[in-house]
Design a protein around this motif. Structure first.
Motif, short mmCIF file in Angstrom:
data_model
loop_
_atom_site.label_atom_id
_atom_site.label_comp_id
_atom_site.label_asym_id
_atom_site.label_seq_id
_atom_site.Cartn_x
_atom_site.Cartn_y
_atom_site.Cartn_z
N PHE A 157 12.80 -4.83 -5.57
CA PHE A 157 12.78 -5.70 -4.58
C PHE A 157 12.46 -7.26 -5.39
CE2 PHE A 157 10.64 -2.00 -2.48
CZ PHE A 157 11.52 -1.91 -1.31
N VAL A 158 12.46 -7.29 -6.48
CA VAL A 158 12.39 -8.35 -7.16
C VAL A 158 13.60 -9.11 -7.53
CG1 VAL A 158 11.10 -9.40 -9.10
CG2 VAL A 158 10.07 -7.47 -8.22
N GLU A 159 14.49 -8.65 -7.86
CA GLU A 159 15.80 -9.01 -8.38
C GLU A 159 16.94 -8.55 -7.70
OE1 GLU A 159 15.84 -8.76 -12.57
OE2 GLU A 159 14.19 -10.51 -12.82
N ILE A 219 5.20 -9.99 0.03
CA ILE A 219 6.12 -9.44 1.01
C ILE A 219 5.64 -8.03 0.87
CG2 ILE A 219 8.53 -8.83 1.56
CD1 ILE A 219 9.15 -11.43 0.51
N ALA A 220 5.68 -7.62 -0.13
CA ALA A 220 5.27 -5.94 -0.47
C ALA A 220 4.04 -5.60 0.05
CB ALA A 220 5.32 -5.52 -2.16
N ALA A 221 3.01 -6.63 -0.01
CA ALA A 221 1.67 -6.16 0.54
C ALA A 221 1.95 -5.89 2.00
CB ALA A 221 0.78 -7.30 0.20
N ARG A 222 2.81 -6.26 2.55
CA ARG A 222 2.98 -6.11 4.01
C ARG A 222 3.73 -4.89 4.47
NH1 ARG A 222 3.58 -11.99 4.27
NH2 ARG A 222 5.91 -11.83 4.00
N GLY A 267 9.63 1.10 -6.65
CA GLY A 267 9.69 -0.36 -6.27
C GLY A 267 8.80 -1.19 -5.66
N LEU A 268 8.09 -0.30 -4.83
CA LEU A 268 6.93 -1.25 -4.33
C LEU A 268 5.86 -1.59 -5.26
CD1 LEU A 268 6.19 0.56 -1.06
CD2 LEU A 268 6.88 -1.86 -1.19
N SER A 269 5.60 -0.56 -6.11
CA SER A 269 4.55 -0.73 -7.06
C SER A 269 4.97 -1.85 -8.00
CB SER A 269 4.18 0.35 -7.97
OG SER A 269 3.58 0.08 -9.25
N ARG A 270 6.23 -2.08 -8.55
CA ARG A 270 6.75 -3.05 -9.34
C ARG A 270 6.87 -4.34 -8.48
NH1 ARG A 270 11.78 -2.32 -10.25
NH2 ARG A 270 11.90 -0.05 -9.33
N ALA A 271 6.96 -4.20 -7.51
CA ALA A 271 6.79 -5.69 -6.50
C ALA A 271 5.66 -6.10 -6.24
CB ALA A 271 7.53 -5.42 -5.13
N LEU A 272 4.55 -5.38 -6.04
CA LEU A 272 3.17 -5.76 -6.15
C LEU A 272 2.95 -6.23 -7.68
CD1 LEU A 272 1.62 -2.78 -4.08
CD2 LEU A 272 1.89 -5.09 -3.29
N MET A 321 0.75 -1.22 0.00
CA MET A 321 -0.08 -0.12 -0.15
C MET A 321 0.87 1.27 -0.04
SD MET A 321 -3.01 1.21 2.83
CE MET A 321 -3.70 2.71 2.52
N ILE A 322 0.46 2.19 -0.69
CA ILE A 322 1.55 3.19 -1.02
C ILE A 322 0.68 4.68 -0.95
CG2 ILE A 322 3.07 4.47 -2.46
CD1 ILE A 322 3.33 1.94 -3.85
N ALA A 323 1.06 5.40 0.09
CA ALA A 323 0.25 6.68 0.37
C ALA A 323 1.21 7.90 0.09
CB ALA A 323 -0.47 6.79 1.54
N THR A 324 1.30 8.20 -0.97
CA THR A 324 1.96 9.24 -1.46
C THR A 324 1.19 10.56 -2.07
OG1 THR A 324 2.73 8.34 -3.56
CG2 THR A 324 4.18 8.12 -1.55
N PRO A 325 0.75 11.43 -1.38
CA PRO A 325 -0.01 12.40 -1.94
C PRO A 325 0.64 13.47 -2.36
CG PRO A 325 0.14 12.85 0.60
CD PRO A 325 0.76 11.31 0.12
N PRO A 326 0.07 14.39 -3.54
CA PRO A 326 0.95 15.18 -4.11
C PRO A 326 1.33 16.23 -3.21
CG PRO A 326 -1.24 15.12 -5.29
CD PRO A 326 -1.17 14.25 -3.95
N ALA A 327 2.93 16.39 -3.60
CA ALA A 327 3.77 17.40 -2.65
C ALA A 327 4.69 18.01 -3.32
CB ALA A 327 4.15 16.43 -1.37
N THR A 328 5.11 19.17 -2.72
CA THR A 328 6.35 19.83 -3.60
C THR A 328 7.45 19.53 -2.37
OG1 THR A 328 5.68 21.87 -2.42
CG2 THR A 328 5.16 21.29 -4.65
N PHE A 329 8.68 19.96 -2.68
CA PHE A 329 9.88 19.77 -1.86
C PHE A 329 9.46 20.75 -0.59
CE2 PHE A 329 12.24 18.42 -5.55
CZ PHE A 329 12.71 17.20 -4.98
N VAL A 330 9.85 20.28 0.54
CA VAL A 330 9.75 20.91 1.78
C VAL A 330 11.19 21.11 2.51
CG1 VAL A 330 7.45 20.05 2.32
CG2 VAL A 330 9.23 18.83 3.19
N GLN A 331 12.00 20.56 1.83
CA GLN A 331 13.62 20.55 2.39
C GLN A 331 14.31 21.37 1.04
OE1 GLN A 331 13.64 16.08 3.21
NE2 GLN A 331 14.82 16.93 4.62
N SER A 332 15.44 21.95 1.69
CA SER A 332 16.25 22.76 0.51
C SER A 332 17.00 21.49 -0.12
CB SER A 332 17.51 23.34 1.63
OG SER A 332 18.29 22.74 2.40
N VAL A 333 17.31 21.73 -1.40
CA VAL A 333 17.95 20.79 -2.31
C VAL A 333 19.14 21.65 -2.74
CG1 VAL A 333 17.72 19.41 -4.47
CG2 VAL A 333 15.90 19.67 -2.82
#
Length: 270
Positions: A77-79, A161-164, A147-152, A1-13
């Motif tokens: 995570f696959v190979e 495993i990725a589902a956990r 990487g999680l998406s491709r593992a699922l 499960m991936i929860a990554t809402p739209p966001a912009t940088f909050v740290q200096s790059v």
């Protein structure tokens, strides 16, 4: 499960960064990612930035454009190394497993509050733990989500495993302070240590990520919030010779060849 809402940088790059694609079929997804991260999307032949997030058939990667730079970094995570570690890495005898308290049938719920590329989280999930992950640096979170998406999508054992593993892009200090979900039994921390020795930057991940993430100078606050949230234990990964994070003294330590774990026991797991 991936929860990554739209966001912009909050740290200096401190390095310039753009998103690119290797074939036309990936252009739309690359532009969507660039918009979410609030950085440019450019064709590969037009890029002049120091760092490039690159979408291709094998997923999302981050690479440096400087001469002599190390190879690209991606989450797989696959190979590769993690697949080998899953099969031959030593199971519950691995240091991270011992640090969070795995023994016998005990598999605590774990919050990895500094998830990075998800390697420790994947090991724990492969051993049967439910692992919640927090990553506050948006580029690193994007690599991990990919990487999680491709593992699922891969199916089989890797998908199980990725589902956990559940990922949230957030500031861990704020997230732990305002925590509203199930209380994790164990919190795993691996703050970025402020290295000064150039030899410590050998790993390509460190060379690429330090301009993005910087050092975790707020590690004492991170530890404090973790101790206030975890029900049973906090395990902090540190370079072997690094000082203990300012705050309470750990109850125990596990020493490895290049790293160690400082363990703060709150209640016995069992």
């Amino acid at each position: 499960m991936i929860a990554t809402p739209p966001a912009t940088f909050v740290q200096s790059v401190s390095a310039s960064l753009a998103v690119t694609w290797l074939s036309a079929e990936h252009q739309q997804a690359a532009e969507h990612l660039a918009n979410r991260l609030n950085i440019p999307a450019v064709p590969p032949e037009q890029s002049t930035t120091e760092l490039l997030l690159q979408l291709a058939d094998d997923g999302l990667s981050l690479r440096s454009t400087e001469a002599g730079a190390p190879g690209a970094v991606r989450v797989d995570f696959v190979e590769g190394a993690l697949a080998h570690r899953r099969q031959y890495g030593g199971g519950a005898g691995q240091m991270v497993a011992r640090a969070v308290g795995l023994r016998g049938s005990i598999r605590p719920s774990v919050l990895d509050a500094t998830a990075g590329l998800g390697r420790d989280a994947f090991v724990l999930a492969a051993l049967g733990c439910e692992v919640m992950m927090i990553e506050r640096q948006p580029v690193i979170a994007a690599l991990l989500a990919d990487g999680l998406s491709r593992a699922l999508q891969a199916g089989g054992e890797v998908a199980e495993i990725a589902a956990r593993m559940r990922l949230t892009e957030a500031d861990a200090i704020e997230a732990m302070r305002d925590w509203a979900g199930p209380v994790p039994q164990v919190i795993h921390l691996d703050p970025m240590f402020p290295h000064r020795d150039k030899s410590a930057l050998v790993k390509k991940e460190m060379r690429l990520f330090r301009p993005l993430a910087g050092d975790d100078l707020d590690a004492p606050k991170l530890l404090s919030e973790a101790l206030g949230l975890a029900s049973h234990r906090v395990a902090v990964k540190r370079p072997r010779k690094a000082p203990v994070i300012d705050g309470p003294e750990p109850n125990a330590k596990l020493q490895g060849q290049s790293s160690r774990y400082d363990i703060y026991g709150l209640r016995k797991l069992g």
